[in-house]
Design a protein around this motif. Sequence first.
Motif, PDB file in Angstrom:
ATOM      1  N   SER A 129       1.175   6.666  -6.971  1.00  0.00           N
ATOM      2  CA  SER A 129       0.039   7.710  -6.929  1.00  0.00           C
ATOM      3  C   SER A 129       0.589   9.113  -6.989  1.00  0.00           C
ATOM      4  N   GLN A 172       0.778  -1.252  -0.027  1.00  0.00           N
ATOM      5  CA  GLN A 172      -0.108   0.092   0.094  1.00  0.00           C
ATOM      6  C   GLN A 172       0.751   1.025   0.077  1.00  0.00           C
ATOM      7  N   TYR A 226       1.920   1.581  -3.652  1.00  0.00           N
ATOM      8  CA  TYR A 226       0.966   2.111  -4.370  1.00  0.00           C
ATOM      9  C   TYR A 226       0.944   3.785  -4.084  1.00  0.00           C
TER      10      TYR A 226
END
Length: 299
Positions: free
Chosen positions: A176, A169, A172
Amino acid sequence: MNASPTAPRIALVTGANQGLGRALAEGLAARLNPADLVLLTGRDRRRVTEAAAEVAGVPGTRARVEGRVLDVTDTDAIARLADELRARHGGVDVVVSNAVARVLPDESQAERADEFIDVSNTATHAILRSFGPVLRPGGRLLVVASSLGTLGHLDPRLHHLFDGATLEQVEYAVESWRDAVHRHTAAEAGWPVWLNVPSKVAQVAAVRAVAAERRARDLASGTLVASVCPGMVDTATSRPWFSDYSRAQSPADAARAVLDLVFADRVDPALHGELIRFGKPLPWHDGTPPVEQDRLVRP
């Protein structure tokens, strides 16, 4: 740091050609034993070779010192080195992830984002993923971050991306952020212009994620996985960013607190997985999002 009475200890420092990384390599070489090995790594072969020879010749050096070329943006190279150390030595005892991309105040933060993220974040993820499994009991895996790595330095809209996140996460979230920089939508999403803030928060979040997964067995074996804040250090990378260097430490002075963590006889459970400054954990949720004009005076 625990040590086998027979097996030599293996230590690795990234970004060790100069500054804090070199001071850490020197300190390790001085405190380890003659049979032990310090791997001084960087991406420029000539500079790595020269730095390793110089550290090996420093009065008081006891351990063996070898230079190894390692470009931390090459995640496959990181994995290969970890596999090599497992095959040759059964693992590694100390890993200090210290590499950082140098960005000057007059350079465009957005234009340098890819290099900065690759060196500071993608490399951190790769080191945690590759060296975590080969870290021997009683070992130390430390990621050099800064006091800006606490969650409160980010806009509250972004906290959920990192608070309690897994390593996947965090990865990610970093990608992003990278995408938002390229799309010129970062500011409206709450990302600061200054790359160092989200980068350091993401580094600390990645360490916290990995440390949480292995906490029980690490504490049982006296192993420490953590991030560290060395404080203000007078180096070529940091000097252009600060208007007042009266409180700055030399690299050797800054390395001392990190080395004390490496060689501590026992691991304080309160430090495992945390961002540590001068032997104390910094509260994860503390901090205030910096305004851009304040960035030159923040340690």
